[in-house]
Design a protein around this motif. Structure first.
Motif, PDB file in Angstrom:
ATOM      1  N   THR A 114      40.005  45.135  39.508  1.00 48.47           N
ATOM      2  CA  THR A 114      40.451  45.555  38.185  1.00 48.47           C
ATOM      3  C   THR A 114      40.436  44.396  37.205  1.00 48.47           C
ATOM      4  O   THR A 114      40.074  44.543  36.031  1.00 48.47           O
ATOM      5  CB  THR A 114      41.870  46.138  38.261  1.00 48.47           C
ATOM      6  OG1 THR A 114      41.929  47.123  39.301  1.00 48.47           O
ATOM      7  CG2 THR A 114      42.276  46.779  36.938  1.00 48.47           C
ATOM      8  N   GLY A 115      40.831  43.217  37.689  1.00 46.65           N
ATOM      9  CA  GLY A 115      40.964  42.066  36.809  1.00 46.65           C
ATOM     10  C   GLY A 115      39.654  41.484  36.325  1.00 46.65           C
ATOM     11  O   GLY A 115      39.549  41.067  35.166  1.00 46.65           O
ATOM     12  N   ILE A 116      38.634  41.454  37.196  1.00 46.98           N
ATOM     13  CA  ILE A 116      37.423  40.697  36.846  1.00 46.98           C
ATOM     14  C   ILE A 116      36.174  41.550  36.632  1.00 46.98           C
ATOM     15  O   ILE A 116      35.198  41.057  36.056  1.00 46.98           O
ATOM     16  CB  ILE A 116      37.112  39.642  37.929  1.00 46.98           C
ATOM     17  CG1 ILE A 116      36.620  40.302  39.221  1.00 46.98           C
ATOM     18  CG2 ILE A 116      38.328  38.770  38.199  1.00 46.98           C
ATOM     19  CD1 ILE A 116      36.155  39.310  40.280  1.00 46.98           C
ATOM     20  N   SER A 117      36.189  42.814  37.062  1.00 54.51           N
ATOM     21  CA  SER A 117      34.945  43.594  37.043  1.00 54.51           C
ATOM     22  C   SER A 117      34.410  43.866  35.650  1.00 54.51           C
ATOM     23  O   SER A 117      33.200  43.907  35.435  1.00 54.51           O
ATOM     24  CB  SER A 117      35.135  44.923  37.785  1.00 54.51           C
ATOM     25  OG  SER A 117      35.322  44.693  39.162  1.00 54.51           O
ATOM     26  N   GLY A 118      35.320  44.062  34.676  1.00 57.94           N
ATOM     27  CA  GLY A 118      34.849  44.321  33.314  1.00 57.94           C
ATOM     28  C   GLY A 118      34.004  43.175  32.790  1.00 57.94           C
ATOM     29  O   GLY A 118      32.934  43.386  32.205  1.00 57.94           O
ATOM     30  N   GLY A 119      34.457  41.949  33.014  1.00 57.69           N
ATOM     31  CA  GLY A 119      33.696  40.785  32.580  1.00 57.69           C
ATOM     32  C   GLY A 119      32.388  40.625  33.326  1.00 57.69           C
ATOM     33  O   GLY A 119      31.375  40.208  32.757  1.00 57.69           O
ATOM     34  N   VAL A 120      32.402  40.970  34.624  1.00 60.09           N
ATOM     35  CA  VAL A 120      31.175  40.888  35.415  1.00 60.09           C
ATOM     36  C   VAL A 120      30.135  41.879  34.892  1.00 60.09           C
ATOM     37  O   VAL A 120      28.962  41.540  34.702  1.00 60.09           O
ATOM     38  CB  VAL A 120      31.471  41.155  36.907  1.00 60.09           C
ATOM     39  CG1 VAL A 120      30.167  41.264  37.699  1.00 60.09           C
ATOM     40  CG2 VAL A 120      32.352  40.045  37.485  1.00 60.09           C
ATOM     41  N   ILE A 121      30.562  43.114  34.643  1.00 65.58           N
ATOM     42  CA  ILE A 121      29.648  44.137  34.121  1.00 65.58           C
ATOM     43  C   ILE A 121      29.107  43.712  32.751  1.00 65.58           C
ATOM     44  O   ILE A 121      27.915  43.849  32.471  1.00 65.58           O
ATOM     45  CB  ILE A 121      30.360  45.503  34.019  1.00 65.58           C
ATOM     46  CG1 ILE A 121      30.782  45.981  35.405  1.00 65.58           C
ATOM     47  CG2 ILE A 121      29.440  46.534  33.359  1.00 65.58           C
ATOM     48  CD1 ILE A 121      31.675  47.211  35.383  1.00 65.58           C
TER      49      ILE A 121
END
Length: 229
Positions: free
Chosen positions: A149-156
Motif C-alpha cells: 500500500t505504501g510504495i506501489s503507487g510510486g512504483v506504478i
C-alpha cells in the motif's frame, strides 16, 4: 454520537468516534491529505514526461490510489475502497488537474510536500497492515500488504513514466514502510493500546523518513556489469 466510515475498512465497516482528536479522527484526514499530495506528485512526474492532460490525470490517479487498489485485489478485499467513495476520486483528479496551473510555484513548497509524503507513507503502510490483519492474514502477509500500500503507487507512476522506480535505486522509502509495519505489529503484540500504537508509529516513521532525507541515507546498491551472452 458521530460515526466515521473508513475507506480501508473491510466490507465498508463503520467505526464510531467516541472522542474528538483521537487516532480514529486523525487518520481519515491524513489519508485525504496523503492521496492529494500523491496525486500532485504523479501529475508533476507526468509533466516531466510532457504528457497531455489525460496522461496527467491517469498518472495522478494511479499514484494516489494504485497502491490501495493493488492491495485490495491481491488480498481479495472487495469492493475496492475508492469505488465506494467517489469523492476520493474527485479529490485525486482535481488535485492532479490543478497541478499544471500552479506547477511553477510548487518548488517553493518542496519541504512541505516531502513532509506530506512521509505522513502519507506511514498512513498507507498502517492502513494496509491493518486491513490484512482484519481479513485474518498472518503477520508476514500484513507487513507485505502495508508495504504494498505504501510504495506501489510510486512504483506504478515511475514505470508508466518509463523510469526505474525511485524506491529501488535511492532513498530509504520502502525501508521506512517496512520498519513502520514491523513496529506496529511488535507494539501490538506487546499489548499497547491501538491509538497509542498508531501515534507512536507515526512519530517514529515520520522521523525516520525525514532523518533519512536530511542525512542522505542509502541502502547498499548492487552493480553487475558482466554480460551472459
Amino acid at each position: 454520537m458521530p460515526v466515521l466510515a473508513f475507506p480501508w475498512s473491510p466490507s465498508g465497516a463503520v467505526v464510531t468516534a467516541l472522542a474528538p482528536l483521537t487516532t480514529v479522527d486523525i487518520l481519515p484526514g491524513i489519508y485525504l491529505i496523503a492521496i492529494a499530495a500523491e496525486a500532485i506528485s504523479g501529475a508533476l512526474a507526468a509533466g516531466r514526461r510532457q504528457m497531455d492532460i489525460f496522461g496527467v490525470a491517469v498518472i495522478a490517479f494511479v499514484t494516489a490510489l494504485g497502491g490501495g487498489t493493488l492491495r485490495d485485489v491481491i488480498l481479495g478485499n472487495f469492493p475496492v475502497g475508492w469505488t465506494q467513495h467517489p469523492e476520493y476520486v474527485a479529490l485525486v483528479l482535481g488535485a492532479g488537474l490543478l497541478t499544471p496551473l500552479v506547477a511553477r510555484h510548487l518548488h517553493h513548497l518542496k519541504h512541505l510536500f516531502l513532509s506530506l509524503d512521509a505522513l502519507g507513507l506511514v498512513a498507507f503502510s498502517l492502513i494496509g497492515c491493518s486491513i490484512a490483519q482484519k481479513l485474518g492474514y498472518s503477520p508476514l502477509i500484513a507487513v507485505m500488504a502495508g508495504m504494498l500500500t505504501g510504495i506501489s503507487g510510486g512504483v506504478i507512476r515511475d514505470v508508466l513514466c518509463n523510469q526505474v522506480p525511485v524506491v529501488f535505486r535511492r532513498e530509504l522509502y520502502a525501508s521506512v514502510s517496512l520498519a513502520v509495519c514491523l513496529l506496529f505489529l511488535a507494539l501490538q503484540a506487546l499489548g499497547l493500546e491501538r491509538n497509542g500504537n498508531v501515534l507512536l508509529c507515526f512519530a517514529a516513521g515520520f522521523s525516520f523518513r525525514m532523518l533519512a532525507l536530511h542525512r542522505a541515507w542509502r541502502l547498499p546498491t548492487f552493480s553487475y556489469a558482466q554480460r551472459w551472452e
